[in-house]
Design a protein around this motif. Structure first.
Motif, PDB file in Angstrom:
ATOM      1  N   PHE A 316       0.897  -1.268   0.102  1.00  0.00           N
ATOM      2  CA  PHE A 316      -0.056   0.018   0.013  1.00  0.00           C
ATOM      3  C   PHE A 316       0.892   1.260   0.135  1.00  0.00           C
ATOM      4  O   PHE A 316       0.260   2.458  -0.080  1.00  0.00           O
ATOM      5  CB  PHE A 316      -1.144  -0.198   1.216  1.00  0.00           C
ATOM      6  CG  PHE A 316      -1.823  -1.154   1.211  1.00  0.00           C
ATOM      7  CD1 PHE A 316      -2.992  -1.309   0.183  1.00  0.00           C
ATOM      8  CD2 PHE A 316      -1.611  -2.077   2.104  1.00  0.00           C
ATOM      9  CE1 PHE A 316      -3.885  -2.301  -0.047  1.00  0.00           C
ATOM     10  CE2 PHE A 316      -2.722  -3.287   2.103  1.00  0.00           C
ATOM     11  CZ  PHE A 316      -3.634  -3.429   0.967  1.00  0.00           C
ATOM     12  N   LEU A 318       2.416   3.130   2.043  1.00  0.00           N
ATOM     13  CA  LEU A 318       1.732   3.918   3.189  1.00  0.00           C
ATOM     14  C   LEU A 318       2.772   5.103   3.260  1.00  0.00           C
ATOM     15  O   LEU A 318       4.051   5.102   3.478  1.00  0.00           O
ATOM     16  CB  LEU A 318       1.603   3.473   4.337  1.00  0.00           C
ATOM     17  CG  LEU A 318       0.501   2.182   4.374  1.00  0.00           C
ATOM     18  CD1 LEU A 318       0.414   1.689   5.746  1.00  0.00           C
ATOM     19  CD2 LEU A 318      -0.888   3.219   4.187  1.00  0.00           C
ATOM     20  N   ASP A 322      -1.107   9.622   4.360  1.00  0.00           N
ATOM     21  CA  ASP A 322      -2.467   8.797   3.616  1.00  0.00           C
ATOM     22  C   ASP A 322      -3.751   8.639   5.051  1.00  0.00           C
ATOM     23  O   ASP A 322      -3.440   8.532   6.103  1.00  0.00           O
ATOM     24  CB  ASP A 322      -1.756   7.349   3.407  1.00  0.00           C
ATOM     25  CG  ASP A 322      -1.454   7.277   2.045  1.00  0.00           C
ATOM     26  OD1 ASP A 322      -1.905   8.026   1.193  1.00  0.00           O
ATOM     27  OD2 ASP A 322      -0.137   6.732   1.931  1.00  0.00           O
ATOM     28  N   TYR A 324      -5.977   5.707   4.881  1.00  0.00           N
ATOM     29  CA  TYR A 324      -6.025   4.537   4.305  1.00  0.00           C
ATOM     30  C   TYR A 324      -7.238   3.730   5.063  1.00  0.00           C
ATOM     31  O   TYR A 324      -7.594   3.705   6.162  1.00  0.00           O
ATOM     32  CB  TYR A 324      -4.799   3.686   4.913  1.00  0.00           C
ATOM     33  CG  TYR A 324      -4.833   2.010   4.924  1.00  0.00           C
ATOM     34  CD1 TYR A 324      -4.217   1.547   3.835  1.00  0.00           C
ATOM     35  CD2 TYR A 324      -5.500   1.519   5.914  1.00  0.00           C
ATOM     36  CE1 TYR A 324      -4.721   0.065   3.633  1.00  0.00           C
ATOM     37  CE2 TYR A 324      -5.246   0.173   5.904  1.00  0.00           C
ATOM     38  CZ  TYR A 324      -5.048  -0.445   4.743  1.00  0.00           C
ATOM     39  OH  TYR A 324      -5.033  -2.135   4.823  1.00  0.00           O
ATOM     40  N   ILE A 376      -6.209   5.529   0.191  1.00  0.00           N
ATOM     41  CA  ILE A 376      -6.187   4.317  -0.160  1.00  0.00           C
ATOM     42  C   ILE A 376      -7.273   3.535  -0.139  1.00  0.00           C
ATOM     43  O   ILE A 376      -7.827   3.481   1.043  1.00  0.00           O
ATOM     44  CB  ILE A 376      -4.831   3.405   0.351  1.00  0.00           C
ATOM     45  CG1 ILE A 376      -3.664   4.624   0.101  1.00  0.00           C
ATOM     46  CG2 ILE A 376      -4.823   2.201   0.161  1.00  0.00           C
ATOM     47  CD1 ILE A 376      -2.123   4.070   0.912  1.00  0.00           C
TER      48      ILE A 376
END
Ligand code: WT7
Length: 668
Positions: A316, A318, A322, A324, A376
């Protein structure tokens, strides 16, 4: 297991291949920036796995005592970082307190009743706040006598307290077993009995599609259920902690039931994290297999956390900015690894939403993305297909430009759904990571890395570091590219399951006997010319219905537990929305009228025995079930029948398999 010859059935490629190169933005900044870099690191990780994993474990985790041996491996038993000590909650919380992450959001949550309003129900917990809540609740557990190694059931809606309860357990070495709120009282009781849990943590309800899910009532029912000998199933439970969530009218049993909010007022917020052995049990998560009752998949501390942390970080990509959002419920492994442990170990902001994607309207997810600036999004193909059906107008109402990366998990994604996700949700700019893994694997196993891997709609692409998947035939020999076979994993990895709770023989039999010396996934697969892995789906008697794993044997046994049923066979049929739908073929006892009323009663029976998630979509009554001469139900034949024309709503036709049975008998 009867997967022989099934692999021969996996058809050859029918996809027109489209290749999407990694987005330039990711190739510039992601952890892994090119295929060359991926290949180099991958090669190192599999040629000298111990050096690779030792390096990662040292870099990524905080240990209170170093390990003596990286890996102790004798099929089927793996021990990682032997002799090392660490604590999961300390790695997810305490380690961030000395950095600016301390005051960043660990969890941002929205409740379902919030509806459209910006003044709705929202909560944000910084790492510091979350740490405090976890310490308080860990002290509550201690106050009630829970010790290292004890088991606790968590049966909560998607609220921050689910994560708090999980982390509190890990803080003092208590083993949690989260049970999805969509499972029945019977399932709760079975799980309590199987792992001999001492406590249940639940709530007075949770919101789902505008109604209150009666979690506490289910717990009350579970605690009253008896086994075949008239003994209470859940007799090991001493206390039930109730979280006030829905202000729902519930029964409180004096001496047994205690309120979360009252308990935390009586303890201190000081709770040192218990140093745990790397191989200490961390959690048990029940999942369906091809036979019998669900299996308690056991994960342990060091290896699991390393897998969760590392995969989250690389897959991902990160960053501190973010937001998420993994949409899975904590009742599934995806919620464990990618709502709670992986993101928090990385110091990320994990967004949590309590309810349904179409409440009050089908744009709830997109409203959330726009309102919180979600960057995300990790969800399931079944959800994507539902969004497609509801129509583009819903996402189009919202500004989705904050999104930069999309993920999918849980089942094969059909190329159409992939393209829709890419275009309508991702605005053609977001890479999609199609991640293949299982409850048993602890973390993502086959996946693109967004800065490196060119993607193709429908394939999870290539293995993650340290993972050695292979497609093999019934003899366990690798098959050439482009031909189908069984997916196995050749080498142990840190996040792998350590066993089935209380049943090591079943562990060996289920995963290690099919292909000697390798882990058998239960999935069919083929590799394309570039070596990409295309998962075809389960080749055992496990179905994947809307991303939920359901064992046909379990549903069959729920059906035959109805007093009017003689026999039942459950198979999957392809379903446009859910991937697979459940079709049950049922024969009734003499004198019983097989009608619509019975059909409904049987659906309710399954909901009661397992949970609403396992209700058959279609129940077909038959005179008899087609069987081979040795008496085995001809499932392949039933699958074909199920996939054929659907029997209309409420006609109660009895199917006659006598002709079919003769035709099909040579195949089985
Ligand atoms: C089964 C595992 C692991 C999280 C959720 C499901 C199927 C999972 C993919 C994917 C094709 C997938 C497999 C697997 N599956 N991800 N990306 N592509 N199939 O966990 O309930 O343990 O189910 O889900 O069939 O064996 P689970």
């Amino acid at each position: 297991m009867d997967s022989k010859a099934k692999t021969a059935n996996i058809s050859s490629f029918q996809h027109e291949e489209r290749v999407f190169p990694p987005a330039a933005e990711f190739s510039a900044t992601a952890h892994i920036k090119s295929m060359a870099q991926y290949r180099k690191l991958y090669r190192q990780s599999v040629t000298d796995p111990e050096t690779f994993w030792a390096g990662q474990a040292e870099r990524e985790l905080v240990w209170t005592k170093p390990w003596k041996k990286v890996l102790q491996w004798k099929v089927p038993s793996a021990k990682w970082f032997v002799g090392g000590k660490l604590n999961v909650s300390a790695n997810c919380l305490d380690r961030h307190l000395a950095s600016p992450t301390a005051n960043q959001a660990a969890i941002i949550w929205e409740g379902e009743p919030a509806g459209a309003g910006i003044h709705g129900e929202q909560r944000t917990l910084t790492y510091r706040q979350l740490h405090r809540e976890v310490c308080l609740f860990a002290n509550v557990l201690k106050r009630h006598g829970l010790k290292k190694g004890d088991r606790v059931i968590i049966y909560l809606p998607m609220v921050p307290e689910a994560a708090i309860a999980m982390l509190a357990c890990t803080r003092i070495g208590v083993v949690h077993s989260v049970v999805f709120g969509g499972f029945s009282a019977q399932s709760v009781a079975d799980r309590i009995a199987d792992c001999q849990a001492r406590m249940v943590i639940t709530s007075d309800g949770g919101f789902r599609r505008g109604t209150v899910v009666q979690l506490k009532k289910n717990v009350d029912d579970a605690l009253a259920l008896k086994d075949a000998h008239g003994e209470l199933l859940a007799k090991t439970i001493e206390k039930v902690v109730i979280l006030r969530r829905a202000n729902n009218d519930i029964r409180v049993v004096e001496g047994r039931d205690i309120w979360w909010h009252r308990e935390v007022e009586q303890v201190s917020a000081d709770c040192p994290a218990e140093p745990m052995d790397s191989e200490a049990p961390l959690f048990i998560l029940y999942t369906s297999g091809s036979t019998g009752k669900p299996k308690g998949i056991l994960h342990t501390t060091g290896g699991y956390l390393l897998t969760a942390k590392l995969t989250t970080k690389y897959v991902f990509d990160l960053r501190p900015t973010d937001v998420y959002w993994c949409t899975a419920d904590v009742g599934w492994v995806t919620g464990h690894s990618y709502v709670v442990y992986g993101p928090l170990a990385n110091g990320a902001t994990s967004f949590m939403y309590e309810g349904a994607p179409n409440h009050p309207e089908p744009d709830r997810f997109w409203r959330i993305v726009a309102q919180y600036g979600v960057t995300i999004l990790y969800t399931a193909p079944t959800a994507i297909r539902a969004f497609m059906k509801w129509g583009e107008q819903w996402p189009k109402k919202h500004d989705l430009s904050s999104l930069r990366l999309l993920g999918t998990v849980g089942e094969p994604i059909n190329p159409e759904a992939w393209m829709w996700y890419h275009e309508v949700i991702g605005g053609k700019r977001c890479p999609i990571v199609d991640t293949w893994w299982q409850t048993e694997t602890g973390g993502i196993m086959i996946t693109p890395l967004p800065g490196a891997t060119p993607t193709k709609p429908g394939t999870a692409t290539l293995p993650f570091f340290g993972i050695v998947p292979e497609v093999v035939d019934d003899q366990g020999r690798p098959v050439p590219r482009l031909s189908g076979g069984k997916l196995v994993i050749r080498q142990p990895w840190p996040g792998m399951l350590r066993g089935i709770w209380g049943d090591m023989d079943r562990y060996q039999a289920t995963y290690w006997n099919e292909v000697k010396g390798s882990y058998f996934t239960g999935d069919g697969c083929r590799q394309d010319k570039d070596g990409y892995f295309w998962i075809v789906g389960r080749i055992d008697d496990v179905l994947n219905v809307a991303g939920h794993r359901i064992g046909t044997a379990e549903v069959e046994s729920a059906l035959v537990s109805h007093h009017e049923v003689a026999e039942a066979a459950v198979v999957g049929r392809p379903d446009e929305l859910k991937g697979q739908a459940l079709v049950a073929f049922v024969t009734v006892k003499t004198g019983v009228v097989a009608d619509q009323k019975l059909r409904e009663a049987l659906r309710q029976q399954v909901a009661r025995e397992i949970g609403p998630v396992a209700k058959p979509d279609d129940i077909r009554f038959a005179e008899s079930l087609p069987k081979t001469r040795s008496g085995k139900i001809m499932r392949r034949l039933l699958k074909q029948v199920a996939a054929g024309t659907e029997i209309k709503g409420d006609t109660t036709t009895l199917e006659d398999f006598s002709v079919l049975a003769r035709l099909g008998s040579s195949e089985e």
